[in-house]
Design a protein around this motif. Structure first.
Motif, PDB file in Angstrom:
ATOM      1  N   ASN A 566      23.917   8.237 -34.696  1.00  0.00           N
ATOM      2  CA  ASN A 566      23.005   8.410 -35.838  1.00  0.00           C
ATOM      3  C   ASN A 566      21.552   8.460 -35.361  1.00  0.00           C
ATOM      4  O   ASN A 566      21.246   8.218 -34.180  1.00  0.00           O
ATOM      5  N   LYS A 567      20.698   8.769 -36.303  1.00  0.00           N
ATOM      6  CA  LYS A 567      19.257   8.941 -35.992  1.00  0.00           C
ATOM      7  C   LYS A 567      18.628   7.646 -35.489  1.00  0.00           C
ATOM      8  O   LYS A 567      17.793   7.644 -34.573  1.00  0.00           O
ATOM      9  N   SER A 568      19.001   6.500 -36.074  1.00  0.00           N
ATOM     10  CA  SER A 568      18.437   5.199 -35.691  1.00  0.00           C
ATOM     11  C   SER A 568      18.785   4.857 -34.243  1.00  0.00           C
ATOM     12  O   SER A 568      17.937   4.402 -33.465  1.00  0.00           O
ATOM     13  N   GLU A 569      20.050   5.092 -33.871  1.00  0.00           N
ATOM     14  CA  GLU A 569      20.487   4.809 -32.499  1.00  0.00           C
ATOM     15  C   GLU A 569      19.761   5.718 -31.506  1.00  0.00           C
ATOM     16  O   GLU A 569      19.368   5.296 -30.417  1.00  0.00           O
ATOM     17  N   LYS A 570      19.601   6.973 -31.907  1.00  0.00           N
ATOM     18  CA  LYS A 570      18.906   7.948 -31.057  1.00  0.00           C
ATOM     19  C   LYS A 570      17.458   7.524 -30.799  1.00  0.00           C
ATOM     20  O   LYS A 570      16.960   7.576 -29.671  1.00  0.00           O
ATOM     21  N   LEU A 571      16.791   7.050 -31.875  1.00  0.00           N
ATOM     22  CA  LEU A 571      15.397   6.625 -31.761  1.00  0.00           C
ATOM     23  C   LEU A 571      15.276   5.392 -30.863  1.00  0.00           C
ATOM     24  O   LEU A 571      14.362   5.294 -30.038  1.00  0.00           O
ATOM     25  N   THR A 572      16.214   4.472 -30.981  1.00  0.00           N
ATOM     26  CA  THR A 572      16.199   3.260 -30.154  1.00  0.00           C
ATOM     27  C   THR A 572      16.341   3.617 -28.680  1.00  0.00           C
ATOM     28  O   THR A 572      15.643   3.064 -27.819  1.00  0.00           O
ATOM     29  N   LEU A 573      17.249   4.542 -28.379  1.00  0.00           N
ATOM     30  CA  LEU A 573      17.453   4.981 -26.992  1.00  0.00           C
ATOM     31  C   LEU A 573      16.205   5.675 -26.436  1.00  0.00           C
ATOM     32  O   LEU A 573      15.841   5.474 -25.277  1.00  0.00           O
ATOM     33  N   GLU A 574      15.552   6.509 -27.277  1.00  0.00           N
ATOM     34  CA  GLU A 574      14.325   7.204 -26.845  1.00  0.00           C
ATOM     35  C   GLU A 574      13.221   6.203 -26.507  1.00  0.00           C
ATOM     36  O   GLU A 574      12.502   6.355 -25.516  1.00  0.00           O
ATOM     37  N   ASN A 575      13.078   5.185 -27.346  1.00  0.00           N
ATOM     38  CA  ASN A 575      12.044   4.168 -27.115  1.00  0.00           C
ATOM     39  C   ASN A 575      12.355   3.313 -25.886  1.00  0.00           C
ATOM     40  O   ASN A 575      11.452   2.944 -25.128  1.00  0.00           O
ATOM     41  N   THR A 576      13.632   3.016 -25.678  1.00  0.00           N
ATOM     42  CA  THR A 576      14.027   2.248 -24.492  1.00  0.00           C
ATOM     43  C   THR A 576      13.732   3.043 -23.226  1.00  0.00           C
ATOM     44  O   THR A 576      13.254   2.487 -22.220  1.00  0.00           O
ATOM     45  N   LEU A 577      14.029   4.356 -23.268  1.00  0.00           N
ATOM     46  CA  LEU A 577      13.716   5.236 -22.133  1.00  0.00           C
ATOM     47  C   LEU A 577      12.216   5.229 -21.855  1.00  0.00           C
ATOM     48  O   LEU A 577      11.792   5.111 -20.689  1.00  0.00           O
ATOM     49  N   ALA A 578      11.420   5.356 -22.924  1.00  0.00           N
ATOM     50  CA  ALA A 578       9.957   5.369 -22.769  1.00  0.00           C
ATOM     51  C   ALA A 578       9.461   4.067 -22.143  1.00  0.00           C
ATOM     52  O   ALA A 578       8.581   4.072 -21.273  1.00  0.00           O
ATOM     53  N   GLU A 579      10.041   2.943 -22.576  1.00  0.00           N
ATOM     54  CA  GLU A 579       9.653   1.630 -22.038  1.00  0.00           C
ATOM     55  C   GLU A 579       9.953   1.552 -20.536  1.00  0.00           C
ATOM     56  O   GLU A 579       9.116   1.122 -19.738  1.00  0.00           O
ATOM     57  N   GLU A 580      11.165   1.974 -20.152  1.00  0.00           N
ATOM     58  CA  GLU A 580      11.576   1.866 -18.748  1.00  0.00           C
ATOM     59  C   GLU A 580      10.782   2.824 -17.863  1.00  0.00           C
ATOM     60  O   GLU A 580      10.442   2.492 -16.718  1.00  0.00           O
ATOM     61  N   LEU A 581      10.499   4.032 -18.377  1.00  0.00           N
ATOM     62  CA  LEU A 581       9.682   4.984 -17.618  1.00  0.00           C
ATOM     63  C   LEU A 581       8.271   4.434 -17.410  1.00  0.00           C
ATOM     64  O   LEU A 581       7.680   4.601 -16.340  1.00  0.00           O
ATOM     65  N   LEU A 582       7.755   3.793 -18.440  1.00  0.00           N
ATOM     66  CA  LEU A 582       6.408   3.229 -18.369  1.00  0.00           C
ATOM     67  C   LEU A 582       6.332   2.114 -17.329  1.00  0.00           C
ATOM     68  O   LEU A 582       5.371   2.023 -16.556  1.00  0.00           O
ATOM     69  N   GLU A 583       7.373   1.273 -17.285  1.00  0.00           N
ATOM     70  CA  GLU A 583       7.387   0.170 -16.319  1.00  0.00           C
ATOM     71  C   GLU A 583       7.418   0.686 -14.880  1.00  0.00           C
ATOM     72  O   GLU A 583       6.887   0.049 -13.971  1.00  0.00           O
ATOM     73  N   GLN A 584       8.040   1.867 -14.677  1.00  0.00           N
ATOM     74  CA  GLN A 584       8.171   2.411 -13.323  1.00  0.00           C
ATOM     75  C   GLN A 584       7.015   3.347 -12.951  1.00  0.00           C
ATOM     76  O   GLN A 584       6.984   3.877 -11.841  1.00  0.00           O
ATOM     77  N   SER A 585       6.068   3.529 -13.881  1.00  0.00           N
ATOM     78  CA  SER A 585       4.923   4.412 -13.621  1.00  0.00           C
ATOM     79  C   SER A 585       3.897   3.716 -12.742  1.00  0.00           C
ATOM     80  O   SER A 585       4.012   2.525 -12.441  1.00  0.00           O
ATOM     81  N   TYR A 586       2.879   4.485 -12.334  1.00  0.00           N
ATOM     82  CA  TYR A 586       1.781   3.902 -11.546  1.00  0.00           C
ATOM     83  C   TYR A 586       1.111   2.762 -12.325  1.00  0.00           C
ATOM     84  O   TYR A 586       0.774   1.721 -11.772  1.00  0.00           O
ATOM     85  N   LEU A 587       0.928   3.002 -13.626  1.00  0.00           N
ATOM     86  CA  LEU A 587       0.269   1.993 -14.462  1.00  0.00           C
ATOM     87  C   LEU A 587       1.130   0.740 -14.558  1.00  0.00           C
ATOM     88  O   LEU A 587       0.627  -0.386 -14.514  1.00  0.00           O
ATOM     89  N   GLY A 588       2.452   0.967 -14.677  1.00  0.00           N
ATOM     90  CA  GLY A 588       3.361  -0.158 -14.719  1.00  0.00           C
ATOM     91  C   GLY A 588       3.323  -0.965 -13.431  1.00  0.00           C
ATOM     92  O   GLY A 588       3.373  -2.197 -13.452  1.00  0.00           O
ATOM     93  N   SER A 589       3.197  -0.258 -12.308  1.00  0.00           N
ATOM     94  CA  SER A 589       3.122  -0.940 -11.011  1.00  0.00           C
ATOM     95  C   SER A 589       1.868  -1.800 -10.912  1.00  0.00           C
ATOM     96  O   SER A 589       1.905  -2.930 -10.424  1.00  0.00           O
ATOM     97  N   ILE A 590       0.745  -1.241 -11.384  1.00  0.00           N
ATOM     98  CA  ILE A 590      -0.520  -1.995 -11.383  1.00  0.00           C
ATOM     99  C   ILE A 590      -0.381  -3.234 -12.270  1.00  0.00           C
ATOM    100  O   ILE A 590      -0.781  -4.340 -11.906  1.00  0.00           O
TER     101      ILE A 590
END
Length: 712
Positions: A566-590
């Motif tokens: 469903n749409k809610s599950e899809k949105l949760t997965l997208e946000n989780t992906l964004a969170e994990e990508l952010l943590e592994q970014s240069y900014l996340g490393s800093i």
């Protein structure tokens, strides 16, 4: 006077004195009271005005006193004024003795204040002191000397009282090398005087007079000063600077005549001296409207509560009225981002434009209404003449913390922007007082911090409470600044306080033209930062938060998102992906690297990063949080504002500690550069980094622990 030791004029030190005063102040009688004086009477060259010269010996000195015609001001409207002005500017003499009528001090100081920019040593002879005593008039001579940086001596030509003291003071002044007169103008005039003086200094212009005094005389349209500079090569560049300066001063005085503006400046300066040094026991006069207003606004008991109430009202308006257009501005940037994003096919480029530049700049522009209201309020209080009264009112209170009442002007300017606040600290002529004020200005929350406050206050408090909390934050910062000033005064800036004249201008109706100029200039400065510096910072934050790409992680989640039921599950997965990508970014490393340092304050790595980007400009804190927290897993499409994201993701105790750090830590990059220049060296910048960092971290830790204790 009894000449103690006669000396041969050939071997004696020669002192030539210009005797200056307004008409009927007793100059002639003062000359006659010098016993055994030898008078030469003639005419000044080219005119029929009497010229009296007095020659006498005292100790090892040979004196020549030239009695100049009485004049009310250094103009050329009358022959007497022209003769006196020309003599003071064109002739060779060692110092000026300014004869003042002690029974009419404020009027006589009109000439005295003009003499301060001639560039000569001055001794003030407070004549008719015997009459002043009879009339119950008492002048604090020592304090007056401190205020003006000039020797002031009570004398009576009629009784010959104080004549020997006067001659001794002339000798002392003659032997002193430096001249440090304390003629101080309002902030606008001081700004232009400093600008011109710096220009003359930069071009190594040589003259017997100081660059500051030359700047004052140029702004006053002094013909002799103009004539000197007119044929110098620097005149071509200097002329437009003078034109702009005159317009600025005229605007601040709501006048088309710069001479009239300076007359007002001198009157305010003189009024300040009189208020400080004169005690008239028998003075009975009809109170003016200004006096009646002052009786209320600078009342020793009611004055400070009235000022605090006015500031509270200003912050209430800043939040209440400023909040009205915020939704419209937010909606506009949302629509603008969607519209622009729809035209860009490349994902990275679309993200850079929409999520980086538009979102970052939009997060800052959102708070322009609050900034405008704050600037309008401060400009209103300044243009009416009220701010100068508050400086006078707070003088005694400020002295308890090691500051001077005049420090109030740069400190209150700091509520608008730290850059002009640092520059306006120039009105404090004592290096120690100026440096102390410079170190404390950062505690006054500038307009750039307002967006951060509004964001966090809006996230954790109801609209009815928000204005009060905002006022508490601003006043809390000011109180911390005063405490810090006291500590610095007891340690790094030890020494006796040096007095300054408090300007006391007349009350005026607010000038709409001046308010418009002030608010427009400062708002455009804010928007310029948003469109350039902050846009660049937002792009940098976007880049650091989006790179490097993790293709393996993206492919892993793409499959899960496609299979979402469903749409809610899809949105949760997208946000989780964004969170994990952010943590592994240069900014996340800093952020992860610095997180242990800020963990005792309750900050996660995102808050740590926002603080670090805030070193560039405090507004960038908001745009950084916008980039970081708008991707949070708890934010859905129905609830995507940054305020809601902050309230969902940041604990209250951490938010309190974060605000404390924002209140205190290092000002923005541009302000830091100005601070370094005004303080006089890079070493002071490193002192400021150490001082603000230690204080901010310590107080934030205490605030975090106390909030946890109270809310648990």
């Amino acid at each position: 006077m009894n000449n103690n030791v006669n000396a041969c004029p050939i071997v004696a030190k020669h002192i030539k004195i210009a005797l200056v005063g307004q008409p009927n102040v007793g100059k002639s009688m003062l000359i006659n009271s010098i016993s055994n004086a030898h008078l030469h009477v003639g005419n000044f060259s080219g005119v029929t005005v009497d010229k009296t010269e007095v020659l006498f010996d005292y100790k090892n000195y040979h004196f020549i006193i030239v009695d100049l015609p009485g004049t009310y001001a250094l103009n050329d409207y009358t022959i007497e004024e022209r003769v006196t002005s020309e003599y003071l500017i064109e002739n060779n003499y060692d110092l000026i003795v300014n004869v003042v009528d002690s029974t009419n001090l404020e009027k006589n100081l009109q000439l005295t204040s003009e003499l301060l920019s001639v560039g000569k040593k001055i001794v003030i002879a407070l004549n008719m002191s015997d009459e002043a005593d009879k009339e119950g008039i008492n002048i604090n001579v020592q304090y007056m000397s401190q205020l003006l940086g000039i020797a002031c001596v009570k004398v009576s030509a009629a009784t010959k009282e104080g004549i020997t003291d006067l001659i001794d003071s002339i000798i002392n002044e003659f032997e002193i090398q430096s001249i440090e007169h304390k003629l101080i103008f309002s902030e606008a005039v001081e700004e232009e005087v400093t600008k011109i003086a710096n220009y003359l200094n930069k071009h190594k212009y040589k003259d017997d007079n100081s660059h500051r005094n030359i700047a004052i005389n140029l702004l006053k349209n002094n013909k002799a000063t103009y004539a000197k500079l007119h044929h110098d090569p620097i005149w071509i560049e200097l002329q437009p600077i003078l034109i702009d300066a005159s317009k600025h001063i005229e605007l601040h005085h709501d006048s088309n005549d710069v001479k009239e503006a300076f007359a007002s400046e001198y009157a305010a300066f003189n009024k300040g001296i009189v208020v400080e040094v004169l005690e008239d026991k028998n003075k009975v006069e009809k109170k003016t409207l200004t006096d009646k207003i002052d009786n209320v606004l600078i009342h020793p008991i009611l004055g400070i509560p009235i000022f605090l109430f006015l500031m509270w009202g200003l912050f209430q308006l800043t939040f209440e009225i400023g909040a009205i257009p915020m939704d419209y501005i937010d909606a506009f940037f949302g629509w603008f981002g969607d519209t622009i994003g729809a035209t860009i096919s490349n994902n990275d480029m679309r993200s850079l434009i929409v999520d980086g530049i538009i979102a970052g700049v939009g997060a800052v522009v959102l708070f322009v209404p609050n900034i405008i209201i704050l600037f309008v309020g401060i400009a209103l209080l300044e243009s009416t003449g009220y701010m100068s009264r508050v400086a006078f009112l707070l003088d005694g209170f400020f002295h308890k913390f090691g500051l001077h009442g005049q420090s109030f002007i740069p400190l209150v300017t700091g509520f608008g922007c730290s850059i002009p606040a640092y520059m306006s600290a120039r009105i404090l002529k004592n290096d120690r007082d100026r440096l102390l004020t410079l170190f404390i200005i950062g505690f006054m929350s500038c307009g750039a911090r307002l967006p951060v406050y509004v964001l966090f206050v809006g996230a954790f408090f109801t609209p009815s409470m928000a204005g009060n909390i905002l006022f508490f934050i601003y006043i809390g910062g000011a109180i911390l600044g005063l405490i810090a000033a006291k500590i610095l005064k007891m340690t790094a800036f030890k020494g006796t306080d040096e007095p300054f004249v408090m300007e006391m201008p007349k009350y005026r109706l607010p000038s709409l033209k001046l308010i418009w100029h002030t608010v427009f200039t400062k708002t455009m400065m804010y928007l310029k930062k948003a469109g350039t510096f902050i846009a660049a910072a937002s792009m940098l934050v976007w880049f650091l938060s989006n790179y490097p790409h993790n293709l393996i992680l993206e492919e892993k989640y793409e499959g899960k998102i496609e299979l979402a039921s469903n749409k809610s599950e899809k949105l949760t997965l997208e946000n989780t992906l964004a969170e994990e990508l952010l943590e592994q970014s240069y900014l996340g490393s800093i952020g992860k690297f610095s997180e242990p340092l800020f963990e005792p304050l309750g900050f996660d790595w995102k808050m740590s990063v926002a603080l670090q980007t805030g070193l560039a400009a405090k507004e960038v804190v908001v745009s950084t949080l916008g980039v970081l927290y708008s991707l949070g897993g708890d934010v859905d499409e129905e609830n995507n504002s940054l305020i809601n994201a902050i309230s969902k993701n940041i604990p209250f105790a951490s938010a309190v500690a974060f605000i404390v750090v924002i209140m205190i830590y290092l000002p923005c990059l541009a302000a830091s550069v100005v601070f370094t220049r005004e303080a006089g060296g890079v070493k002071y910048f490193f002192y400021l980094i150490g001082f603000t960092s230690i204080v901010a971290y310590s107080l934030a830790f205490i605030a975090y622990r106390l909030t946890l204790l109270i809310t648990s």
